[in-house]
Design a protein around this motif. Sequence first.
Motif, PDB file in Angstrom:
ATOM      1  N   ILE A  26       7.734  41.615 -22.460  1.00 61.62           N
ATOM      2  CA  ILE A  26       6.469  42.010 -21.834  1.00 61.62           C
ATOM      3  C   ILE A  26       5.308  41.495 -22.687  1.00 61.62           C
ATOM      4  N   SER A  27       4.288  40.973 -22.028  1.00 62.87           N
ATOM      5  CA  SER A  27       3.108  40.504 -22.750  1.00 62.87           C
ATOM      6  C   SER A  27       2.169  41.684 -23.004  1.00 62.87           C
ATOM      7  N   GLU A  28       1.266  41.514 -23.956  1.00 64.21           N
ATOM      8  CA  GLU A  28       0.283  42.564 -24.231  1.00 64.21           C
ATOM      9  C   GLU A  28      -0.559  42.843 -22.991  1.00 64.21           C
ATOM     10  N   LYS A  29      -0.941  41.783 -22.286  1.00 61.25           N
ATOM     11  CA  LYS A  29      -1.771  41.935 -21.086  1.00 61.25           C
ATOM     12  C   LYS A  29      -1.037  42.743 -20.013  1.00 61.25           C
ATOM     13  N   MET A  30       0.224  42.410 -19.759  1.00 59.22           N
ATOM     14  CA  MET A  30       0.988  43.117 -18.742  1.00 59.22           C
ATOM     15  C   MET A  30       1.210  44.574 -19.134  1.00 59.22           C
ATOM     16  N   LEU A  31       1.486  44.821 -20.417  1.00 58.69           N
ATOM     17  CA  LEU A  31       1.672  46.187 -20.883  1.00 58.69           C
ATOM     18  C   LEU A  31       0.385  46.988 -20.718  1.00 58.69           C
ATOM     19  N   ALA A  32      -0.744  46.403 -21.088  1.00 56.74           N
ATOM     20  CA  ALA A  32      -2.030  47.093 -20.956  1.00 56.74           C
ATOM     21  C   ALA A  32      -2.313  47.434 -19.495  1.00 56.74           C
ATOM     22  N   GLN A  33      -2.053  46.513 -18.583  1.00 56.89           N
ATOM     23  CA  GLN A  33      -2.265  46.766 -17.152  1.00 56.89           C
ATOM     24  C   GLN A  33      -1.341  47.872 -16.648  1.00 56.89           C
ATOM     25  N   THR A  34      -0.104  47.825 -17.076  1.00 59.27           N
ATOM     26  CA  THR A  34       0.872  48.831 -16.660  1.00 59.27           C
ATOM     27  C   THR A  34       0.477  50.211 -17.173  1.00 59.27           C
ATOM     28  N   LEU A  35       0.065  50.280 -18.437  1.00 56.84           N
ATOM     29  CA  LEU A  35      -0.358  51.561 -19.004  1.00 56.84           C
ATOM     30  C   LEU A  35      -1.569  52.115 -18.272  1.00 56.84           C
TER      31      LEU A  35
END
Length: 89
Positions: A26-35
Motif C-alpha cells: 500500500i502506498s502512503e497516498k492510498m493509506l491516507a485516503q483509506t483512513l
Amino acid sequence: MGIWVLISLRRNSLRFFELRESIQGISEKMLAQTLRSLLEDGLIWREVEPTTPPQVTYGLTEFGRDLGEPLSELFDRITRRLSERDAEQ
C-alpha cells in the motif's frame, strides 16, 4: 484497502507507518485516503499527539470492532487454510 486496515487494527491501535508496514504494497497516498474514508464512516478513530513531528495513532471504534469481527474470523480461516496447504507441499 479498508478491509486490510480493519484487520490490521483488530488487536492494537497503530501509528500511520506501523499500519503501512502491516499492509504490504500500500502506498502512503492510498493509506491516507483509506483512513480518511474509514474516519468519515465512523469505523476508526484518530489521535494526534502534539509532538514534533506529530504522532498520529489510529484505532477501531466500537462500530469498527463490530464490523471487523467477522472479517477477522474470515481472515484467520484463510490464513490457517493457506498455512495448511503450504505445509502439505
